[in-house]
Design an enzyme around this catalytic site. Structure first.
Site, PDB file in Angstrom:
ATOM      1  N   GLU A 169      -1.445  14.916  12.840  1.00 56.67           N
ATOM      2  CA  GLU A 169      -1.642  16.240  12.150  1.00 56.67           C
ATOM      3  C   GLU A 169      -1.080  16.249  10.755  1.00 56.67           C
ATOM      4  O   GLU A 169      -1.794  16.414   9.942  1.00 56.67           O
ATOM      5  CB  GLU A 169      -0.874  17.125  13.165  1.00 56.67           C
ATOM      6  N   SER A 181       0.816  -1.211   0.035  1.00 59.54           N
ATOM      7  CA  SER A 181       0.034   0.120   0.039  1.00 59.54           C
ATOM      8  C   SER A 181       0.921   1.192   0.046  1.00 59.54           C
ATOM      9  O   SER A 181       1.636   1.570  -0.978  1.00 59.54           O
ATOM     10  CB  SER A 181      -1.053  -0.014   1.277  1.00 59.54           C
ATOM     11  N   HIS A 217      -7.278  -6.213  -0.005  1.00 58.65           N
ATOM     12  CA  HIS A 217      -6.075  -5.456   0.138  1.00 58.65           C
ATOM     13  C   HIS A 217      -4.919  -5.884   0.892  1.00 58.65           C
ATOM     14  O   HIS A 217      -3.782  -5.727   0.641  1.00 58.65           O
ATOM     15  CB  HIS A 217      -6.482  -4.012   0.399  1.00 58.65           C
TER      16      HIS A 217
END
Length: 266
Positions: free
Chosen positions: A181, A89, A244
C-alpha cells in the site's frame, strides 16, 4: 516510544562493520553471496529496508526517514566505530542519505548503480505493484500459480522470481511481506530524489565507490556533476557487460571492488 529497529543479520568475527542496503522489493538476504565472500575481512550486516522483508512497516516512504531508521539500527548494533555502507538502487539512495545526514556514522560508502537524481526508468515497478496487488491470494495454492499470474506483468522469469520472493506462506494462505500500500502510493517518491532535503547538507568528504552497470540506464553522464558535488572523493567504476543488478550479474567483480574498498586506507 522506542524507535523500531530494522531486521538485520550479521556475520563475520572481525574487521570493519559493513552494512548492506538492498533495492526496491529486495531483502537483505539478496546480498548473502557477497557477504559470505567478505566475511573473512569484515563483519557484514544484511539489513531489510523499511517496508520490506522482516523490517517494520511505515506510514509513508521518504528517503530521509528511511536513512534515519538505517542509522538508528546501525548504532543499535554497534555505536563504537563508523560503518562502511553499501547500497543498491533504492538502497543506494538510502545509503547516500545515511552518509550525508549522519557523516560521523559512515567511514566509507559504496553506491551500486543509482544516482542522486530522479530515476527515469522506474515505471516498470508500477506495473509490478499493480499485478502484485491484483493477485487473488485466497485462490493461490502453489507458487507456480502465483508465477503464472505475474507472467503478463513480468515476462522475465528472473524478475518474477525476484518479486515472488516477497510472497510468504502464512498458515494455509499467502501474504506479501512488503508494504504494498505504501510502496504503491509513494512510488514516485521512491523513484525520486529528495533534492530540497539534501540542499542544506554538507558534502560527504570520505571515500566513495560508485559501481555502475555498463548496460544500465540508472547512472548517466548527466548525474556525474551532482554525484561529485555531494561526494567529492567519489570514484566511478563501470562494470562491463552488466545491467542494473551489478552484484548478482557480476558477483566476482563486485567482491573484488568491495574487498579493495574495505581494505584500503582512508
Amino acid at each position: 516510544m522506542s524507535t523500531p529497529m530494522l531486521h538485520a543479520v550479521t556475520s563475520g568475527e572481525s574487521g570493519p562493520r559493513v552494512a548492506f542496503c538492498h533495492g526496491l522489493f529486495g531483502q537483505g538476504r539478496n546480498w548473502t553471496q557477497i557477504a559470505k565472500g567478505l566475511a573473512d575481512i569484515c563483519r557484514p550486516t544484511l539489513l531489510d529496508m523499511p517496508d520490506h522483508g522482516r523490517s517494520p512497516w511505515t506510514e509513508r516512504f521518504d528517503y530521509a526517514g528511511a536513512a534515519d531508521l538505517v542509522a538508528d539500527s546501525l548504532r543499535a548494533i554497534d555505536d563504537t566505530e563508523p560503518w562502511i555502507v553499501v547500497g543498491h538502487s533504492m538502497g543506494g539512495k538510502i545509503a547516500m542519505l545515511v552518509a550525508l545526514r549522519h557523516p560521523e556514522l559512515v567511514d566509507r560508502l559504496c553506491v551500486v548503480d543509482i544516482s542522486p537524481a530522479a530515476t527515469t526508468s522506474f515505471s516498470e515497478f508500477e506495473t509490478y505493484i499493480a499485478a502484485m496487488q491484483a493477485m487473488d491470494l485466497g485462490s493461490i495454492t502453489t507458487r507456480e500459480q502465483a508465477d503464472a499470474s505475474m507472467r503478463e506483468a513480468a515476462p522475465d522469469p528472473g524478475v518474477r522470481a525476484f518479486l515472488l520472493q516477497n510472497l510468504r506462506r502464512e498458515g494455509d494462505g499467502w501474504r506479501w511481506q512488503p508494504n504494498l500500500e505504501v510502496i504503491g502510493r509513494d512510488i514516485a517518491t521512491i523513484g525520486g530524489w529528495p533534492t530540497d532535503e539534501v540542499a542544506g547538507l554538507a558534502p560527504f568528504d570520505k571515500t566513495v565507490l560508485w559501481l555502475a552497470g555498463e548496460r544500465s540506464l540508472y547512472v548517466t553522464d548527466d548525474d556525474l556533476a551532482e554525484m561529485r558535488r555531494l561526494f567529492p572523493r567519489v570514484r566511478l567504476v563501470t562494470v562491463k557487460g552488466v545491467g542494473h543488478w551489478v552484484h548478482s550479474e557480476a558477483p566476482e567483480v563486485t567482491l573484488q571492488a568491495l574487498r579493495a574498498l574495505i581494505t584500503s586506507s582512508r
